[in-house]
Structures are given as structure tokens and as C-alpha cells.
Design an enzyme around this catalytic site. Structure first.
Site, mmCIF file in Angstrom:
data_model
loop_
_atom_site.group_PDB
_atom_site.id
_atom_site.type_symbol
_atom_site.label_atom_id
_atom_site.label_comp_id
_atom_site.label_asym_id
_atom_site.label_seq_id
_atom_site.Cartn_x
_atom_site.Cartn_y
_atom_site.Cartn_z
ATOM 1 N N ASN A 100 80.800 45.673 -22.056
ATOM 2 C CA ASN A 100 80.110 44.591 -22.753
ATOM 3 C C ASN A 100 80.162 44.851 -24.253
ATOM 4 O O ASN A 100 80.167 45.993 -24.690
ATOM 5 C CB ASN A 100 78.644 44.528 -22.284
ATOM 6 C CG ASN A 100 77.881 43.384 -22.911
ATOM 7 O OD1 ASN A 100 78.374 42.262 -22.985
ATOM 8 N ND2 ASN A 100 76.659 43.657 -23.357
ATOM 9 N N SER A 129 78.161 47.083 -30.685
ATOM 10 C CA SER A 129 78.486 48.214 -29.816
ATOM 11 C C SER A 129 79.233 47.715 -28.586
ATOM 12 O O SER A 129 78.882 46.681 -28.020
ATOM 13 C CB SER A 129 77.200 48.909 -29.329
ATOM 14 O OG SER A 129 76.384 49.308 -30.400
#
Length: 181
Positions: A100, A129
Site C-alpha cells: 500500500n 510511505s
């Protein structure tokens, strides 16, 4: 490089960045049949799958998504603006194979409203991230991060635009490495 299934819920700008970077995509799937990103994917000859989860229940919906991904030969899943939480069972079935992109410098600001939270906290930098998805929200192993300065006068929207540009650079780079393992 492993074949990736990309899950989207909207315009799919991160999906577009992955496709344009040459990630081998087996399927673009969405929980929103009218998601603009699906049209973009179809125009480029990519296989697509769309199913609304409304009225069928989470388990039945995820079983359909899982079957479509497997039928398309997907070996990894990339969440790219997919706005649904995956069940523990789905995550377990794909353990270590779901990644993700999240719009914060994890472990800071898990969940939603990340830009407003970073600005309110007085942070000097925000960012994004890429992480492995686990049953715990935004808590899997970090694969890469990119910092974006928070500027005087930034709003959540202006910061979000700059973080999104960083996502478009970071996600393809990290996913290419991950898919080549």
C-alpha cells in the site's frame, strides 16, 4: 517481475504511475464500477474488474475480488487509492503479497486526514510511505518513504498535491523492487 493486481477506488493516479513505469499489471479492480481509473486502464488494454460491495457482504465481495485476481494471474496486490479496509481473512490469503501507498511518514498518522494532522502538529515535513499490508491498519513493514516539506501557509489540499507527486515517484520504484524479489 511478478504480475500485480491493482485495487483502486477513484481516479487511479497511483495506478497510472505504476502502469506508466512498466509494472506488469494483470488486473485493475475497483469497488466502484464508475471509478474513472477503470476507463483509463481499459483505454490502455488492461483487464479490469469492478464490483460494488453493496448488498452482498464483505466476505462475498472479497471472494469475488480474490477469484478475479487469481484468474488474472496476479501474484501481488498493490493498493492504489483503494478506500476499503481489507478483512483479516483476505490479508491472510495474500500474506506478504499486498503493498500500500500511504500519505504520511508512517508510523505517524495512520488512517485518514494525514495532511491536516501533520499541519496541526506543526511538523516540518510530511510525506508518503510504501508498506506491506497486515491485519493492523498501516502497520506493516516499511518498504520505502519520501519526505515532502510542509511550507508556511500550506493547507491540507496544497500539501496533499505535493505528497501525491512524491507518491507517483516512490510507489513505482519500490514496487518494482518488491515485485522482482
Amino acid at each position: 517481475m511478478k504480475t500485480v493486481g491493482i485495487l483502486i477506488s477513484g481516479r487511479g493516479s497511483n495506478m497510472m504511475a505504476l502502469v506508466e513505469a512498466g509494472i506488469p499489471v494483470g488486473l485493475v479492480a475497483s469497488d466502484k464500477p464508475d471509478a474513472p481509473g477503470l476507463g483509463w486502464a481499459r483505454e490502455r488494454g488492461l483487464a479490469t474488474f469492478a464490483l460494488s460491495p453493496r448488498g452482498i457482504g464483505k466476505a462475498a465481495y472479497e471472494a469475488e475480488v480474490d477469484a478475479a485476481l487469481r484468474e488474472a494471474g496476479c501474484e501481488l496486490i498493490a493498493l492504489a487509492g483503494y478506500m476499503r479496509l481489507l478483512s483479516d481473512d483476505f490479508v491472510a490469503a495474500w500474506r506478504g503479497r499486498i503493498v500500500n501507498i500511504h500519505p504520511s511518514l508512517l508510523p505517524k498518522y495512520k488512517g485518514l486526514d494525514t495532511h491536516a494532522r501533520a499541519i496541526a502538529a506543526g511538523d516540518a515535513v510530511a510525506g508518503c510511505s510504501v508498506h506491506v499490508v497486515t491485519e493492523e491498519l498501516d502497520a506493516g513493514a516499511l518498504l520505502g518513504q519520501a519526505e515532502v516539506p510542509i511550507l508556511a501557509g500550506d493547507t491540507p489540499d496544497t500539501l496533499a498535491a505535493r505528497v501525491l507527486a512524491a507518491e507517483h515517484r516512490l510507489y513505482p520504484q519500490v514496487l518494482k523492487e518488491f515485485a522482482s524479489r
